[in-house]
Design a protein around this motif. Structure first.
Motif, PDB file in Angstrom:
ATOM      1  N   VAL A 325      -2.171  -9.255  -4.820  1.00 50.74           N
ATOM      2  CA  VAL A 325      -2.225  -7.828  -5.044  1.00 50.74           C
ATOM      3  C   VAL A 325      -1.406  -6.871  -4.349  1.00 50.74           C
ATOM      4  O   VAL A 325      -0.568  -6.373  -4.684  1.00 50.74           O
ATOM      5  CB  VAL A 325      -3.718  -7.291  -4.395  1.00 50.74           C
ATOM      6  N   VAL A 326      -0.765  -7.559  -2.988  1.00 47.82           N
ATOM      7  CA  VAL A 326       0.232  -7.077  -2.131  1.00 47.82           C
ATOM      8  C   VAL A 326       1.612  -6.790  -2.893  1.00 47.82           C
ATOM      9  O   VAL A 326       2.230  -6.057  -3.014  1.00 47.82           O
ATOM     10  CB  VAL A 326       0.315  -7.603  -0.886  1.00 47.82           C
ATOM     11  N   PHE A 327       1.747  -8.354  -3.435  1.00 44.34           N
ATOM     12  CA  PHE A 327       3.227  -8.665  -4.062  1.00 44.34           C
ATOM     13  C   PHE A 327       3.184  -7.588  -5.411  1.00 44.34           C
ATOM     14  O   PHE A 327       4.117  -7.063  -5.753  1.00 44.34           O
ATOM     15  CB  PHE A 327       3.115  -9.875  -4.495  1.00 44.34           C
ATOM     16  N   TYR A 328       2.137  -7.499  -6.148  1.00 46.20           N
ATOM     17  CA  TYR A 328       2.174  -6.954  -7.517  1.00 46.20           C
ATOM     18  C   TYR A 328       2.431  -5.277  -7.167  1.00 46.20           C
ATOM     19  O   TYR A 328       2.841  -4.858  -7.993  1.00 46.20           O
ATOM     20  CB  TYR A 328       1.007  -7.340  -8.287  1.00 46.20           C
ATOM     21  N   LEU A 329       1.611  -4.896  -6.261  1.00 44.25           N
ATOM     22  CA  LEU A 329       1.630  -3.660  -5.901  1.00 44.25           C
ATOM     23  C   LEU A 329       2.901  -3.136  -5.679  1.00 44.25           C
ATOM     24  O   LEU A 329       3.699  -2.101  -6.126  1.00 44.25           O
ATOM     25  CB  LEU A 329       1.018  -3.253  -4.570  1.00 44.25           C
ATOM     26  N   MET A 330       3.860  -3.828  -4.802  1.00 41.86           N
ATOM     27  CA  MET A 330       5.232  -3.697  -4.553  1.00 41.86           C
ATOM     28  C   MET A 330       5.981  -3.680  -5.637  1.00 41.86           C
ATOM     29  O   MET A 330       6.712  -2.684  -5.987  1.00 41.86           O
ATOM     30  CB  MET A 330       5.870  -4.711  -3.452  1.00 41.86           C
ATOM     31  N   HIS A 331       5.790  -4.682  -6.686  1.00 43.23           N
ATOM     32  CA  HIS A 331       6.608  -4.827  -7.816  1.00 43.23           C
ATOM     33  C   HIS A 331       6.225  -3.447  -8.804  1.00 43.23           C
ATOM     34  O   HIS A 331       6.981  -3.098  -9.537  1.00 43.23           O
ATOM     35  CB  HIS A 331       6.182  -6.267  -8.560  1.00 43.23           C
ATOM     36  N   ASP A 332       5.013  -3.273  -8.760  1.00 46.62           N
ATOM     37  CA  ASP A 332       4.550  -2.228  -9.796  1.00 46.62           C
ATOM     38  C   ASP A 332       5.170  -0.906  -9.181  1.00 46.62           C
ATOM     39  O   ASP A 332       5.402   0.002 -10.378  1.00 46.62           O
ATOM     40  CB  ASP A 332       3.001  -2.271  -9.777  1.00 46.62           C
ATOM     41  N   MET A 333       5.322  -0.598  -8.053  1.00 42.95           N
ATOM     42  CA  MET A 333       5.824   0.681  -7.626  1.00 42.95           C
ATOM     43  C   MET A 333       7.061   0.895  -8.324  1.00 42.95           C
ATOM     44  O   MET A 333       7.408   1.970  -8.422  1.00 42.95           O
ATOM     45  CB  MET A 333       5.640   0.639  -6.434  1.00 42.95           C
ATOM     46  N   ILE A 334       8.065  -0.175  -8.059  1.00 37.63           N
ATOM     47  CA  ILE A 334       9.453  -0.309  -8.391  1.00 37.63           C
ATOM     48  C   ILE A 334       9.691  -0.329  -9.748  1.00 37.63           C
ATOM     49  O   ILE A 334      10.289   0.704 -10.520  1.00 37.63           O
ATOM     50  CB  ILE A 334      10.136  -1.477  -7.603  1.00 37.63           C
ATOM     51  N   ALA A 335       8.877  -0.827 -10.652  1.00 36.45           N
ATOM     52  CA  ALA A 335       8.779  -1.244 -11.971  1.00 36.45           C
ATOM     53  C   ALA A 335       8.292   0.098 -12.646  1.00 36.45           C
ATOM     54  O   ALA A 335       9.098   0.393 -13.709  1.00 36.45           O
ATOM     55  CB  ALA A 335       8.012  -2.383 -12.271  1.00 36.45           C
ATOM     56  N   LYS A 336       7.397   0.391 -12.282  1.00 43.33           N
ATOM     57  CA  LYS A 336       6.980   1.721 -13.017  1.00 43.33           C
ATOM     58  C   LYS A 336       7.898   2.729 -12.781  1.00 43.33           C
ATOM     59  O   LYS A 336       8.189   3.916 -13.721  1.00 43.33           O
ATOM     60  CB  LYS A 336       5.480   2.135 -12.488  1.00 43.33           C
ATOM     61  N   ALA A 337       8.340   2.925 -11.543  1.00 47.60           N
ATOM     62  CA  ALA A 337       9.547   4.133 -11.332  1.00 47.60           C
ATOM     63  C   ALA A 337      10.782   3.856 -12.351  1.00 47.60           C
ATOM     64  O   ALA A 337      10.883   4.935 -13.036  1.00 47.60           O
ATOM     65  CB  ALA A 337      10.015   4.085 -10.102  1.00 47.60           C
ATOM     66  N   LEU A 338      11.161   2.786 -12.415  1.00 47.97           N
ATOM     67  CA  LEU A 338      12.416   2.334 -13.413  1.00 47.97           C
ATOM     68  C   LEU A 338      11.789   2.565 -14.864  1.00 47.97           C
ATOM     69  O   LEU A 338      12.668   3.199 -15.546  1.00 47.97           O
ATOM     70  CB  LEU A 338      12.635   0.780 -13.293  1.00 47.97           C
ATOM     71  N   MET A 339      10.379   2.182 -15.168  1.00 47.62           N
ATOM     72  CA  MET A 339      10.193   2.308 -16.450  1.00 47.62           C
ATOM     73  C   MET A 339      10.124   3.881 -16.755  1.00 47.62           C
ATOM     74  O   MET A 339      10.555   4.568 -18.056  1.00 47.62           O
ATOM     75  CB  MET A 339       8.740   2.105 -16.704  1.00 47.62           C
ATOM     76  N   TYR A 340       9.670   4.755 -16.050  1.00 46.91           N
ATOM     77  CA  TYR A 340       9.694   6.302 -16.294  1.00 46.91           C
ATOM     78  C   TYR A 340      10.979   6.809 -16.259  1.00 46.91           C
ATOM     79  O   TYR A 340      11.444   8.035 -17.093  1.00 46.91           O
ATOM     80  CB  TYR A 340       8.929   6.996 -15.491  1.00 46.91           C
ATOM     81  N   PHE A 341      12.006   6.358 -15.563  1.00 41.13           N
ATOM     82  CA  PHE A 341      13.370   6.700 -15.472  1.00 41.13           C
ATOM     83  C   PHE A 341      14.004   6.401 -16.843  1.00 41.13           C
ATOM     84  O   PHE A 341      14.634   7.255 -17.457  1.00 41.13           O
ATOM     85  CB  PHE A 341      14.222   5.930 -14.386  1.00 41.13           C
TER      86      PHE A 341
END
Length: 494
Positions: A325-341
Protein backbone atom coordinates in the motif's frame (compact mmCIF):
# COMPACT_ATOMS: atom_id res chain seq x y z
CA UNK A 1 9.72 17.76 20.41
CA UNK A 2 10.77 18.75 16.88
CA UNK A 3 9.90 22.27 15.71
CA UNK A 4 11.20 21.42 12.22
CA UNK A 5 8.19 19.14 11.75
CA UNK A 6 5.81 22.02 11.02
CA UNK A 7 7.96 23.60 8.26
CA UNK A 8 6.44 21.55 5.40
CA UNK A 9 3.08 23.05 6.43
CA UNK A 10 4.24 26.61 7.12
CA UNK A 11 6.24 27.09 3.91
CA UNK A 12 3.27 26.66 1.52
CA UNK A 13 0.97 28.55 3.92
CA UNK A 14 3.24 31.61 4.10
CA UNK A 15 3.90 31.38 0.36
CA UNK A 16 0.16 31.48 -0.35
CA UNK A 17 -0.30 34.60 1.80
CA UNK A 18 2.74 36.32 0.26
CA UNK A 19 1.59 35.64 -3.30
CA UNK A 20 -1.72 37.44 -2.71
CA UNK A 21 0.18 40.75 -2.72
CA UNK A 22 1.62 40.20 -6.21
CA UNK A 23 -1.60 39.69 -8.16
CA UNK A 24 -0.53 41.61 -11.27
CA UNK A 25 3.15 40.65 -11.26
CA UNK A 26 3.14 37.22 -12.84
CA UNK A 27 6.92 36.90 -13.14
CA UNK A 28 7.28 37.60 -9.41
CA UNK A 29 4.56 35.07 -8.60
CA UNK A 30 6.33 32.43 -10.66
CA UNK A 31 9.69 33.15 -9.07
CA UNK A 32 8.38 33.01 -5.50
CA UNK A 33 6.36 29.87 -6.28
CA UNK A 34 9.35 28.08 -7.81
CA UNK A 35 11.68 28.96 -4.91
CA UNK A 36 9.05 27.85 -2.39
CA UNK A 37 8.46 24.55 -4.21
CA UNK A 38 12.17 23.71 -4.23
CA UNK A 39 12.58 24.76 -0.59
CA UNK A 40 9.60 22.66 0.43
CA UNK A 41 11.06 19.69 -1.44
CA UNK A 42 14.37 20.05 0.42
CA UNK A 43 12.57 20.28 3.78
CA UNK A 44 10.51 17.16 2.96
CA UNK A 45 13.68 15.24 2.09
CA UNK A 46 15.22 16.21 5.41
CA UNK A 47 12.06 15.14 7.26
CA UNK A 48 12.27 11.66 5.73
CA UNK A 49 15.94 11.47 6.70
CA UNK A 50 15.14 12.60 10.25
CA UNK A 51 12.38 10.01 10.72
CA UNK A 52 14.61 7.30 9.24
CA UNK A 53 17.51 8.06 11.57
CA UNK A 54 15.74 9.25 14.75
CA UNK A 55 12.34 7.54 14.62
CA UNK A 56 8.84 9.04 14.75
CA UNK A 57 8.87 12.83 15.19
CA UNK A 58 6.28 14.70 17.27
CA UNK A 59 5.54 18.35 17.93
CA UNK A 60 3.25 19.47 20.77
CA UNK A 61 2.08 22.97 19.86
CA UNK A 62 2.21 25.36 22.81
CA UNK A 63 3.87 22.72 24.97
CA UNK A 64 0.59 20.95 25.75
CA UNK A 65 1.22 17.24 26.18
CA UNK A 66 -1.18 14.74 24.51
CA UNK A 67 -4.06 14.19 24.48
CA UNK A 68 -4.49 17.96 25.02
CA UNK A 69 -3.51 20.59 22.51
CA UNK A 70 -2.49 20.32 18.88
CA UNK A 71 -0.10 17.52 17.99
CA UNK A 72 1.79 17.05 14.72
CA UNK A 73 3.28 13.63 14.13
CA UNK A 74 5.49 12.30 11.35
CA UNK A 75 6.04 8.57 11.17
CA UNK A 76 7.68 7.18 8.03
CA UNK A 77 4.32 6.74 6.28
CA UNK A 78 3.40 10.40 6.73
CA UNK A 79 6.92 11.59 5.94
CA UNK A 80 7.07 9.68 2.64
CA UNK A 81 3.69 11.07 1.58
CA UNK A 82 4.82 14.60 2.47
CA UNK A 83 7.90 14.06 0.29
CA UNK A 84 5.96 12.72 -2.69
CA UNK A 85 3.46 15.55 -2.25
CA UNK A 86 6.30 18.06 -2.50
CA UNK A 87 7.61 16.28 -5.63
CA UNK A 88 4.19 16.21 -7.32
CA UNK A 89 3.44 19.80 -6.34
CA UNK A 90 6.72 21.00 -7.86
CA UNK A 91 5.93 19.09 -11.05
CA UNK A 92 2.40 20.51 -11.26
CA UNK A 93 3.71 24.01 -10.62
CA UNK A 94 6.29 23.92 -13.42
CA UNK A 95 3.74 22.30 -15.72
CA UNK A 96 1.34 25.15 -14.92
CA UNK A 97 3.96 27.72 -15.92
CA UNK A 98 3.65 26.50 -19.50
CA UNK A 99 -0.04 25.70 -19.64
CA UNK A 100 -2.29 27.49 -17.16
CA UNK A 101 -2.49 30.87 -18.92
CA UNK A 102 -2.10 34.47 -17.74
CA UNK A 103 -5.79 34.96 -16.97
CA UNK A 104 -5.76 32.28 -14.27
CA UNK A 105 -2.36 33.44 -13.03
CA UNK A 106 -3.76 36.94 -12.49
CA UNK A 107 -6.73 35.53 -10.60
CA UNK A 108 -4.84 33.98 -7.69
CA UNK A 109 -4.01 30.56 -9.17
CA UNK A 110 -0.72 30.37 -7.28
CA UNK A 111 -2.07 31.40 -3.85
CA UNK A 112 -4.86 28.82 -4.15
CA UNK A 113 -2.30 26.25 -5.30
CA UNK A 114 -0.26 26.76 -2.16
CA UNK A 115 -3.27 26.87 0.17
CA UNK A 116 -4.25 23.48 -1.25
CA UNK A 117 -0.71 22.20 -0.73
CA UNK A 118 -0.79 23.40 2.89
CA UNK A 119 -4.05 21.52 3.48
CA UNK A 120 -2.71 18.32 1.94
CA UNK A 121 0.53 18.43 3.93
CA UNK A 122 -1.27 19.28 7.14
CA UNK A 123 -3.60 16.32 6.65
CA UNK A 124 -0.62 13.98 6.51
CA UNK A 125 1.10 15.45 9.57
CA UNK A 126 -1.72 16.18 12.01
CA UNK A 127 -2.08 13.87 14.98
CA UNK A 128 -5.74 14.46 15.85
CA UNK A 129 -9.03 14.12 14.00
CA UNK A 130 -10.28 17.66 14.56
CA UNK A 131 -7.22 19.19 12.92
CA UNK A 132 -7.52 16.61 10.16
CA UNK A 133 -10.96 18.10 9.51
CA UNK A 134 -9.49 21.63 9.53
CA UNK A 135 -6.77 20.67 7.05
CA UNK A 136 -9.35 18.92 4.87
CA UNK A 137 -11.38 22.13 4.74
CA UNK A 138 -8.37 24.29 3.86
CA UNK A 139 -7.58 21.87 1.05
CA UNK A 140 -11.18 21.70 -0.17
CA UNK A 141 -11.82 25.46 -0.13
CA UNK A 142 -8.70 25.96 -2.26
CA UNK A 143 -9.83 23.16 -4.58
CA UNK A 144 -13.23 24.86 -5.04
CA UNK A 145 -11.46 27.94 -6.36
CA UNK A 146 -9.06 25.97 -8.56
CA UNK A 147 -11.76 23.84 -10.16
CA UNK A 148 -13.87 26.86 -11.14
CA UNK A 149 -11.00 29.23 -12.05
CA UNK A 150 -11.54 30.12 -15.69
CA UNK A 151 -15.31 30.25 -15.48
CA UNK A 152 -16.27 28.00 -18.39
CA UNK A 153 -19.79 26.60 -18.48
CA UNK A 154 -18.49 23.05 -17.92
CA UNK A 155 -16.41 24.15 -14.93
CA UNK A 156 -19.35 25.93 -13.31
CA UNK A 157 -21.62 22.91 -13.76
CA UNK A 158 -19.10 20.44 -12.36
CA UNK A 159 -18.08 22.78 -9.54
CA UNK A 160 -21.64 22.80 -8.18
CA UNK A 161 -21.64 19.02 -8.03
CA UNK A 162 -18.14 18.90 -6.53
CA UNK A 163 -18.98 21.43 -3.81
CA UNK A 164 -22.28 19.73 -2.94
CA UNK A 165 -20.62 16.33 -2.49
CA UNK A 166 -17.87 17.76 -0.33
CA UNK A 167 -20.28 19.77 1.81
CA UNK A 168 -22.21 16.57 2.51
CA UNK A 169 -19.02 14.65 3.34
CA UNK A 170 -17.76 17.48 5.56
CA UNK A 171 -21.07 17.56 7.44
CA UNK A 172 -20.85 13.81 8.01
CA UNK A 173 -17.22 14.27 9.10
CA UNK A 174 -18.22 16.77 11.82
CA UNK A 175 -21.04 14.49 12.99
CA UNK A 176 -18.69 11.48 13.10
CA UNK A 177 -16.11 13.42 15.10
CA UNK A 178 -18.81 14.54 17.55
CA UNK A 179 -20.13 11.00 18.03
CA UNK A 180 -16.62 9.64 18.54
CA UNK A 181 -15.72 12.32 21.09
CA UNK A 182 -18.95 11.66 22.95
CA UNK A 183 -18.15 7.93 23.03
CA UNK A 184 -14.49 8.00 24.14
CA UNK A 185 -13.71 11.59 25.20
CA UNK A 186 -10.67 12.33 23.01
CA UNK A 187 -9.72 13.14 19.41
CA UNK A 188 -5.97 12.58 19.56
CA UNK A 189 -5.36 9.65 17.20
CA UNK A 190 -2.93 7.80 19.46
CA UNK A 191 -5.14 8.33 22.50
CA UNK A 192 -8.19 7.27 20.47
CA UNK A 193 -6.49 3.98 19.71
CA UNK A 194 -5.95 3.35 23.42
CA UNK A 195 -9.49 4.39 24.39
CA UNK A 196 -11.15 2.32 21.65
CA UNK A 197 -9.11 -0.72 22.71
CA UNK A 198 -10.13 -0.20 26.34
CA UNK A 199 -13.81 0.25 25.47
CA UNK A 200 -13.89 -2.64 23.02
CA UNK A 201 -14.69 -1.86 19.40
CA UNK A 202 -18.23 -3.08 19.25
CA UNK A 203 -21.72 -1.67 18.90
CA UNK A 204 -21.68 2.11 18.63
CA UNK A 205 -17.93 2.34 17.93
CA UNK A 206 -18.26 0.06 14.92
CA UNK A 207 -21.10 2.22 13.62
CA UNK A 208 -18.92 5.32 14.08
CA UNK A 209 -16.09 3.54 12.25
CA UNK A 210 -18.39 2.90 9.29
CA UNK A 211 -19.42 6.58 9.32
CA UNK A 212 -15.77 7.58 9.04
CA UNK A 213 -15.33 5.07 6.23
CA UNK A 214 -18.21 6.67 4.30
CA UNK A 215 -16.80 10.18 4.86
CA UNK A 216 -13.30 9.35 3.72
CA UNK A 217 -14.54 7.17 0.85
CA UNK A 218 -16.47 10.15 -0.55
CA UNK A 219 -13.27 12.17 -0.52
CA UNK A 220 -11.07 9.35 -1.90
CA UNK A 221 -13.46 8.12 -4.58
CA UNK A 222 -13.71 4.66 -3.02
CA UNK A 223 -17.00 3.16 -4.29
CA UNK A 224 -18.72 6.56 -3.86
CA UNK A 225 -16.88 7.98 -6.87
CA UNK A 226 -19.83 9.03 -9.06
CA UNK A 227 -18.79 12.69 -8.78
CA UNK A 228 -15.13 12.19 -9.73
CA UNK A 229 -15.02 11.49 -13.51
CA UNK A 230 -17.05 14.58 -14.38
CA UNK A 231 -15.52 16.95 -11.83
CA UNK A 232 -11.93 16.04 -12.70
CA UNK A 233 -12.69 16.58 -16.41
CA UNK A 234 -13.53 20.27 -15.96
CA UNK A 235 -10.33 22.11 -14.93
CA UNK A 236 -7.05 22.40 -16.89
CA UNK A 237 -4.56 19.51 -16.85
CA UNK A 238 -2.28 21.12 -14.24
CA UNK A 239 -5.18 21.33 -11.78
CA UNK A 240 -6.52 17.88 -12.64
CA UNK A 241 -3.05 16.41 -12.07
CA UNK A 242 -2.96 18.06 -8.66
CA UNK A 243 -6.40 16.66 -7.81
CA UNK A 244 -5.84 13.15 -9.18
CA UNK A 245 -2.39 12.76 -7.65
CA UNK A 246 -3.03 14.37 -4.26
CA UNK A 247 -6.67 14.93 -3.26
CA UNK A 248 -7.84 11.34 -3.66
CA UNK A 249 -4.68 10.21 -1.84
CA UNK A 250 -5.52 12.37 1.17
CA UNK A 251 -8.83 10.51 1.45
CA UNK A 252 -7.01 7.20 1.12
CA UNK A 253 -4.46 8.27 3.73
CA UNK A 254 -7.28 9.08 6.16
CA UNK A 255 -8.85 5.64 5.60
CA UNK A 256 -5.51 3.87 6.04
CA UNK A 257 -4.57 5.82 9.16
CA UNK A 258 -8.00 5.41 10.74
CA UNK A 259 -8.27 1.68 10.12
CA UNK A 260 -4.71 0.75 11.04
CA UNK A 261 -4.45 2.93 14.13
CA UNK A 262 -7.93 3.51 15.61
CA UNK A 263 -10.50 1.03 14.30
CA UNK A 264 -8.47 -2.11 13.67
CA UNK A 265 -9.88 -4.23 16.49
CA UNK A 266 -12.90 -5.66 14.61
CA UNK A 267 -11.64 -6.38 11.09
CA UNK A 268 -14.48 -8.82 10.43
CA UNK A 269 -16.79 -5.81 10.38
CA UNK A 270 -14.79 -2.82 9.14
CA UNK A 271 -12.31 -4.52 6.81
CA UNK A 272 -15.06 -6.61 5.24
CA UNK A 273 -16.80 -3.38 4.27
CA UNK A 274 -13.53 -2.04 2.85
CA UNK A 275 -12.94 -5.22 0.84
CA UNK A 276 -16.36 -5.12 -0.81
CA UNK A 277 -16.03 -1.42 -1.56
CA UNK A 278 -12.60 -2.08 -3.06
CA UNK A 279 -14.01 -4.83 -5.28
CA UNK A 280 -16.90 -2.64 -6.48
CA UNK A 281 -14.55 0.27 -7.14
CA UNK A 282 -12.17 -1.81 -9.27
CA UNK A 283 -15.06 -3.32 -11.27
CA UNK A 284 -17.00 -0.11 -11.85
CA UNK A 285 -13.89 1.97 -12.44
CA UNK A 286 -12.66 -0.58 -14.98
CA UNK A 287 -15.99 -0.54 -16.81
CA UNK A 288 -15.83 3.25 -17.03
CA UNK A 289 -12.25 3.18 -18.31
CA UNK A 290 -13.14 0.91 -21.26
CA UNK A 291 -16.56 2.42 -22.01
CA UNK A 292 -15.56 5.96 -22.97
CA UNK A 293 -13.76 7.51 -25.93
CA UNK A 294 -13.15 10.76 -24.07
CA UNK A 295 -9.50 10.75 -23.00
CA UNK A 296 -10.24 12.82 -19.90
CA UNK A 297 -12.81 10.35 -18.59
CA UNK A 298 -10.58 7.37 -19.39
CA UNK A 299 -7.80 8.89 -17.28
CA UNK A 300 -10.22 9.75 -14.48
CA UNK A 301 -11.61 6.21 -14.30
CA UNK A 302 -8.07 4.89 -14.10
CA UNK A 303 -7.69 6.96 -10.93
CA UNK A 304 -10.79 5.19 -9.57
CA UNK A 305 -9.35 1.75 -10.37
CA UNK A 306 -6.14 2.53 -8.47
CA UNK A 307 -8.12 3.73 -5.43
CA UNK A 308 -9.92 0.39 -5.33
CA UNK A 309 -6.65 -1.52 -5.65
CA UNK A 310 -5.02 0.36 -2.77
CA UNK A 311 -8.12 -0.24 -0.61
CA UNK A 312 -7.75 -3.96 -1.37
CA UNK A 313 -4.26 -3.83 0.17
CA UNK A 314 -5.66 -2.20 3.30
CA UNK A 315 -8.47 -4.75 3.56
CA UNK A 316 -5.95 -7.61 3.49
CA UNK A 317 -4.04 -5.94 6.37
CA UNK A 318 -1.02 -8.25 6.23
CA UNK A 319 2.53 -7.02 6.55
CA UNK A 320 3.18 -7.52 2.82
CA UNK A 321 -0.03 -5.82 1.74
CA UNK A 322 0.60 -2.78 3.95
CA UNK A 323 4.14 -2.46 2.57
CA UNK A 324 2.55 -2.69 -0.87
CA UNK A 325 0.00 0.00 0.00
CA UNK A 326 2.79 2.43 0.92
CA UNK A 327 4.90 1.65 -2.16
CA UNK A 328 1.94 1.72 -4.53
CA UNK A 329 0.68 5.01 -3.08
CA UNK A 330 4.07 6.60 -3.76
CA UNK A 331 4.14 5.20 -7.29
CA UNK A 332 0.55 6.16 -7.99
CA UNK A 333 0.98 9.78 -6.94
CA UNK A 334 3.89 10.24 -9.35
CA UNK A 335 2.44 8.14 -12.16
CA UNK A 336 -1.00 9.76 -12.02
CA UNK A 337 0.55 13.24 -12.16
CA UNK A 338 2.53 12.15 -15.23
CA UNK A 339 -0.60 10.59 -16.74
CA UNK A 340 -2.48 13.88 -16.53
CA UNK A 341 0.54 15.85 -17.77
CA UNK A 342 0.76 13.69 -20.88
CA UNK A 343 -3.02 13.59 -21.29
CA UNK A 344 -3.15 17.39 -21.23
CA UNK A 345 -0.38 17.58 -23.82
CA UNK A 346 -2.16 15.09 -26.09
CA UNK A 347 -5.38 17.13 -25.90
CA UNK A 348 -3.49 20.38 -26.53
CA UNK A 349 -1.64 18.91 -29.52
CA UNK A 350 -4.77 17.34 -31.04
CA UNK A 351 -7.10 20.23 -30.26
CA UNK A 352 -9.74 17.79 -28.99
CA UNK A 353 -10.38 15.34 -26.16
CA UNK A 354 -12.23 12.81 -28.35
CA UNK A 355 -10.14 9.81 -29.32
CA UNK A 356 -11.99 9.29 -32.62
CA UNK A 357 -10.76 12.72 -33.75
CA UNK A 358 -7.10 11.95 -32.97
CA UNK A 359 -4.42 9.99 -34.78
CA UNK A 360 -0.87 9.93 -36.11
CA UNK A 361 0.70 12.12 -33.41
CA UNK A 362 3.70 9.78 -33.10
CA UNK A 363 5.08 11.45 -36.24
CA UNK A 364 5.07 14.93 -34.75
CA UNK A 365 5.63 14.06 -31.08
CA UNK A 366 7.45 10.71 -30.83
CA UNK A 367 8.97 11.51 -27.41
CA UNK A 368 5.50 12.20 -25.98
CA UNK A 369 4.09 8.98 -27.47
CA UNK A 370 6.79 6.74 -26.05
CA UNK A 371 6.63 8.41 -22.64
CA UNK A 372 2.90 7.70 -22.62
CA UNK A 373 3.55 4.08 -23.57
CA UNK A 374 6.09 3.52 -20.78
CA UNK A 375 3.86 5.32 -18.28
CA UNK A 376 0.99 2.99 -19.22
CA UNK A 377 3.20 -0.06 -18.62
CA UNK A 378 4.17 1.35 -15.23
CA UNK A 379 0.51 1.82 -14.27
CA UNK A 380 -0.13 -1.80 -15.19
CA UNK A 381 2.83 -3.00 -13.11
CA UNK A 382 5.24 -4.31 -15.74
CA UNK A 383 8.70 -4.95 -14.21
CA UNK A 384 11.06 -3.25 -13.54
CA UNK A 385 8.84 -0.15 -13.56
CA UNK A 386 7.60 1.45 -10.34
CA UNK A 387 4.11 -0.09 -10.33
CA UNK A 388 5.44 -3.64 -10.18
CA UNK A 389 6.71 -3.90 -6.59
CA UNK A 390 3.62 -2.38 -5.01
CA UNK A 391 1.24 -4.58 -6.99
CA UNK A 392 3.20 -7.75 -6.20
CA UNK A 393 3.22 -6.97 -2.48
CA UNK A 394 -0.49 -6.16 -2.36
CA UNK A 395 -1.51 -9.25 -4.35
CA UNK A 396 0.79 -11.48 -2.27
CA UNK A 397 -0.65 -10.02 0.93
CA UNK A 398 -4.17 -10.61 -0.40
CA UNK A 399 -3.36 -14.24 -1.14
CA UNK A 400 -1.87 -14.67 2.35
CA UNK A 401 -5.14 -13.29 3.76
CA UNK A 402 -7.07 -15.77 1.57
CA UNK A 403 -8.75 -12.96 -0.37
CA UNK A 404 -8.58 -14.87 -3.62
CA UNK A 405 -11.47 -13.04 -5.29
CA UNK A 406 -10.02 -9.60 -4.56
CA UNK A 407 -6.57 -10.73 -5.70
CA UNK A 408 -8.09 -11.95 -8.97
CA UNK A 409 -9.96 -8.67 -9.40
CA UNK A 410 -6.74 -6.77 -8.71
CA UNK A 411 -4.93 -8.65 -11.46
CA UNK A 412 -7.91 -8.28 -13.81
CA UNK A 413 -7.99 -4.53 -13.12
CA UNK A 414 -4.39 -4.34 -14.35
CA UNK A 415 -5.47 -5.85 -17.67
CA UNK A 416 -8.33 -3.35 -17.89
CA UNK A 417 -5.93 -0.47 -17.22
CA UNK A 418 -3.63 -1.85 -19.92
CA UNK A 419 -6.48 -2.07 -22.42
CA UNK A 420 -7.76 1.45 -21.72
CA UNK A 421 -4.31 3.05 -21.88
CA UNK A 422 -3.33 1.14 -25.03
CA UNK A 423 -6.59 2.30 -26.61
CA UNK A 424 -5.53 5.89 -25.99
CA UNK A 425 -2.00 5.20 -27.24
CA UNK A 426 -3.10 3.46 -30.44
CA UNK A 427 -5.85 5.90 -31.39
CA UNK A 428 -3.95 9.08 -30.50
CA UNK A 429 -0.48 8.24 -31.76
CA UNK A 430 -0.87 5.66 -34.52
CA UNK A 431 -2.82 5.58 -37.77
CA UNK A 432 -3.37 8.48 -40.11
CA UNK A 433 -2.91 11.95 -38.75
CA UNK A 434 -6.22 13.79 -38.57
CA UNK A 435 -5.56 17.46 -39.18
CA UNK A 436 -8.10 19.80 -37.64
CA UNK A 437 -8.03 23.16 -39.47
CA UNK A 438 -9.41 24.86 -36.35
CA UNK A 439 -6.75 23.37 -34.09
CA UNK A 440 -4.83 26.19 -32.38
CA UNK A 441 -1.05 26.21 -32.60
CA UNK A 442 0.37 25.20 -29.21
CA UNK A 443 3.84 25.17 -27.75
CA UNK A 444 4.35 22.03 -25.70
CA UNK A 445 7.86 22.94 -24.64
CA UNK A 446 6.77 24.54 -21.38
CA UNK A 447 4.79 21.44 -20.40
CA UNK A 448 7.38 18.95 -21.66
CA UNK A 449 9.99 19.82 -19.02
CA UNK A 450 7.69 18.99 -16.10
CA UNK A 451 6.44 15.81 -17.81
CA UNK A 452 10.00 14.65 -18.52
CA UNK A 453 11.07 15.29 -14.94
CA UNK A 454 8.12 13.30 -13.58
CA UNK A 455 8.83 10.54 -16.11
CA UNK A 456 12.46 10.27 -14.93
CA UNK A 457 11.33 10.10 -11.29
CA UNK A 458 8.88 7.32 -12.13
CA UNK A 459 11.67 5.34 -13.81
CA UNK A 460 14.06 5.91 -10.91
CA UNK A 461 11.42 4.82 -8.40
CA UNK A 462 11.21 1.49 -10.24
CA UNK A 463 14.94 0.99 -10.83
CA UNK A 464 15.79 2.07 -7.27
CA UNK A 465 12.97 0.06 -5.67
CA UNK A 466 15.35 -1.93 -3.45
CA UNK A 467 16.69 1.26 -1.86
CA UNK A 468 13.22 2.82 -1.66
CA UNK A 469 11.86 -0.34 -0.04
CA UNK A 470 14.09 0.22 3.01
CA UNK A 471 11.97 3.31 3.77
CA UNK A 472 8.72 1.67 2.67
CA UNK A 473 9.32 -1.28 4.98
CA UNK A 474 9.72 1.07 7.94
CA UNK A 475 6.45 2.78 7.02
CA UNK A 476 4.63 -0.55 6.57
CA UNK A 477 5.94 -1.76 9.91
CA UNK A 478 4.48 1.34 11.56
CA UNK A 479 1.06 0.63 10.03
CA UNK A 480 1.23 -3.05 10.99
CA UNK A 481 2.31 -2.23 14.57
CA UNK A 482 0.21 0.75 15.75
CA UNK A 483 1.79 0.57 19.20
CA UNK A 484 4.90 2.24 17.73
CA UNK A 485 2.88 5.33 16.81
CA UNK A 486 1.05 5.31 20.15
CA UNK A 487 4.27 5.08 22.19
CA UNK A 488 5.90 7.91 20.22
CA UNK A 489 2.96 10.29 20.68
CA UNK A 490 1.98 9.42 24.25
CA UNK A 491 5.53 9.07 25.52
CA UNK A 492 5.76 10.43 29.05
CA UNK A 493 1.99 10.75 29.42
CA UNK A 494 0.71 9.30 32.67
Amino acid sequence: MNNFLVYPLLIPLFTAVLLIFFKERIAVQRGISAISALLNLAVACFLVYQVSSDGIQTLHMGGWIPPYGIVFTADMFAALLVLITAVVAAGCLFYAFGSIGEERERNYFYPFFYFLLAGVTGSFLTGDLFNLFVCFEVMLIASYALIVLGGTKRQLRETLKYILINIISSTLFVASVAYLYAAVGTLNMAHLSVRVAEAGQGGILTVIAILFLIVFSLKAGLFLFFWLPGSYSAPPAAVTALFGALLTKVGLYAIIRTFTLIFYHEPDATHTWISWMAAATMILGGLGAVAYNDIRRILNYNVVVSVGFIAFGLAAATRDSLDGVVFYLMHDMIAKALMYFLGGMVIAAAGTHRLQEMGGMIKRHPWMGWMFFVMALSLVGVPPLSGFIGKVLIVRGGLDAQMYLLASLGLASSLIVLYSMMKVFMQAFWGEEKLNPERPSVNLRGMAGAATGMFILMILLGLGSEWVYSFVSQAGNGLFRPELYIEAVLKGVG
